[in-house]
Write an enzyme that holds these catalytic residues in place. Sequence first.
Site, short mmCIF file in Angstrom:
data_model
loop_
_atom_site.label_atom_id
_atom_site.label_comp_id
_atom_site.label_asym_id
_atom_site.label_seq_id
_atom_site.Cartn_x
_atom_site.Cartn_y
_atom_site.Cartn_z
N ASP A 9 113.05 1.11 -47.73
CA ASP A 9 113.89 0.89 -46.55
C ASP A 9 115.13 0.26 -46.98
O ASP A 9 115.06 -0.57 -47.81
CB ASP A 9 112.97 0.32 -45.56
CG ASP A 9 113.66 -0.15 -44.28
OD1 ASP A 9 114.28 0.93 -43.58
OD2 ASP A 9 113.63 -1.24 -43.90
N LEU A 10 116.04 0.01 -46.23
CA LEU A 10 117.46 -0.50 -46.42
C LEU A 10 117.47 -2.12 -45.56
O LEU A 10 117.25 -3.13 -46.43
CB LEU A 10 118.57 0.38 -46.09
CG LEU A 10 119.99 -0.51 -46.38
CD1 LEU A 10 120.07 -0.60 -47.91
CD2 LEU A 10 121.12 0.42 -45.78
N ASP A 11 117.67 -1.82 -44.29
CA ASP A 11 117.74 -3.26 -43.42
C ASP A 11 116.16 -3.81 -43.72
O ASP A 11 115.42 -3.42 -43.42
CB ASP A 11 118.25 -2.77 -42.08
CG ASP A 11 118.25 -3.85 -41.18
OD1 ASP A 11 118.37 -5.00 -41.88
OD2 ASP A 11 118.18 -3.90 -40.05
N THR A 17 121.04 -6.44 -42.97
CA THR A 17 121.90 -6.28 -42.12
C THR A 17 121.66 -6.24 -40.52
O THR A 17 122.40 -6.13 -39.73
CB THR A 17 122.30 -4.67 -42.32
OG1 THR A 17 121.00 -3.82 -42.38
CG2 THR A 17 123.37 -4.46 -43.46
N LYS A 45 114.72 -3.31 -34.78
CA LYS A 45 114.81 -3.05 -36.31
C LYS A 45 113.74 -1.85 -36.52
O LYS A 45 113.01 -1.48 -36.10
CB LYS A 45 113.70 -4.20 -36.93
CG LYS A 45 114.59 -5.56 -36.75
CD LYS A 45 114.09 -6.53 -37.72
CE LYS A 45 114.94 -7.82 -37.78
NZ LYS A 45 114.21 -9.09 -38.37
N SER A 114 116.13 5.60 -45.10
CA SER A 114 116.63 4.31 -43.87
C SER A 114 116.99 5.24 -43.04
O SER A 114 117.41 6.22 -42.61
CB SER A 114 117.80 3.54 -44.53
OG SER A 114 118.53 2.96 -43.40
N ALA A 115 116.86 4.41 -41.63
CA ALA A 115 117.23 4.90 -40.24
C ALA A 115 118.66 4.78 -40.26
O ALA A 115 119.26 5.55 -39.18
CB ALA A 115 116.60 4.30 -39.14
N LYS A 145 111.47 6.99 -37.71
CA LYS A 145 110.43 6.31 -37.88
C LYS A 145 109.81 6.04 -36.27
O LYS A 145 110.55 5.63 -35.33
CB LYS A 145 110.72 5.09 -38.51
CG LYS A 145 111.07 5.46 -39.99
CD LYS A 145 111.67 4.13 -40.64
CE LYS A 145 112.52 4.55 -41.86
NZ LYS A 145 113.09 3.08 -42.33
N GLU A 169 108.61 -1.43 -46.67
CA GLU A 169 109.13 -1.38 -45.48
C GLU A 169 109.05 -2.75 -44.89
O GLU A 169 108.13 -3.47 -45.05
CB GLU A 169 108.33 -0.27 -44.46
CG GLU A 169 109.03 0.78 -44.11
CD GLU A 169 110.13 0.61 -43.28
OE1 GLU A 169 110.52 -0.62 -42.59
OE2 GLU A 169 110.64 1.69 -43.02
N ASP A 170 110.01 -3.03 -43.88
CA ASP A 170 109.83 -4.18 -42.95
C ASP A 170 109.64 -4.06 -41.58
O ASP A 170 109.36 -5.09 -41.01
CB ASP A 170 111.31 -5.08 -43.18
CG ASP A 170 112.40 -4.53 -42.21
OD1 ASP A 170 112.48 -3.34 -42.58
OD2 ASP A 170 113.03 -5.20 -41.61
P1 B16 Z 1 122.79 2.49 -37.71
P2 B16 Z 1 116.51 0.59 -41.70
C1 B16 Z 1 117.90 0.54 -39.39
O1 B16 Z 1 117.75 0.43 -40.87
C2 B16 Z 1 117.89 -0.77 -38.66
O2 B16 Z 1 116.88 -1.52 -38.97
C3 B16 Z 1 117.87 -0.56 -37.17
O3 B16 Z 1 118.33 -1.81 -36.70
C4 B16 Z 1 119.32 0.47 -37.00
O4 B16 Z 1 119.39 0.44 -35.51
C5 B16 Z 1 119.28 1.62 -37.74
O5 B16 Z 1 118.95 1.35 -38.98
C6 B16 Z 1 120.58 2.63 -37.51
O6 B16 Z 1 121.68 1.98 -38.06
O7 B16 Z 1 123.47 2.10 -36.53
O8 B16 Z 1 123.68 1.89 -39.03
O9 B16 Z 1 122.91 3.88 -38.01
O10 B16 Z 1 115.70 -0.67 -41.37
O11 B16 Z 1 115.81 1.87 -41.46
O12 B16 Z 1 116.94 0.67 -43.06
MG MG Z 2 114.19 -1.99 -42.08
#
Ligand code: B16
Ligand code: MG
Length: 225
Positions: A9-11, A17, A45, A114-115, A145, A169-170
Amino acid sequence: MKKIGVIFDLDGVIVDTAKYHFLAWKDLADHLGFEFTEAHNELLKGVSRVRSLEILLDIGKVEISDEKKQEYLISKNSHYLEYINKMGSEEILPGVNELLDTLDNLGIKYVLGSASKNAPLILKQVNLFERFAGIVDGNSVSKAKPDPEVFLIGAKKLNLQPEHCVVFEDAIAGVEAANKANMISIGVGDEKILHEADFNFENLTEISDDFVKGLVKRTKAIEHR
Ligand code: B16
Ligand code: MG
């Protein structure tokens, strides 16, 4: 040695972020005239951008037209990108580089799951883009997810069966997605929150080379769970 692959996962795992998402969403909440706290931000998140806006509007008990929603999604993201464009490799979370080095040394491939639709840009900002064998992000999935889609596509990019993939994953939704995909789930963060993960670590500095080697053996057992 049995082959395994890793999906990150990224964030919250590679970079934090969430703090920038918070500032950008808070700015929108201020504009709409209600309070948006860090505790509220926890609910966003791992959640997609569109779903995040819906949750935020629920918190403020605000109802707006679809046109306005589109407008706010665009303005929130451009505000968020102002922060992202200032990011550098100093924002990589502790233990990430060391873990990637270990994986490289063991010949274990890794991709991103990542999302975020901004994932490629963020990885480029922190100079990690080239290290990943592939990227699955918010642009490549139709189901967010806890649906396992993002990780199943990740497994395809790794050319591996899901049982041979390990997910870091967090977020609760991410751990749930990894478990549904029949992958080994590793929760990064608060164990009480991520208790459904197969393994838990406070952060990536806690992960030893021996643990990674142990994962290779563990995949066999997971196949039969
Ligand atoms: P964006 P992850 C997610 O990243 C974030 O945790 C979540 O807070 C955010 O809404 C989502 O990405 C979408 O991000 O607006 O940049 O498309 O944890 O899945 O890496
Ligand atoms: Mg995350």
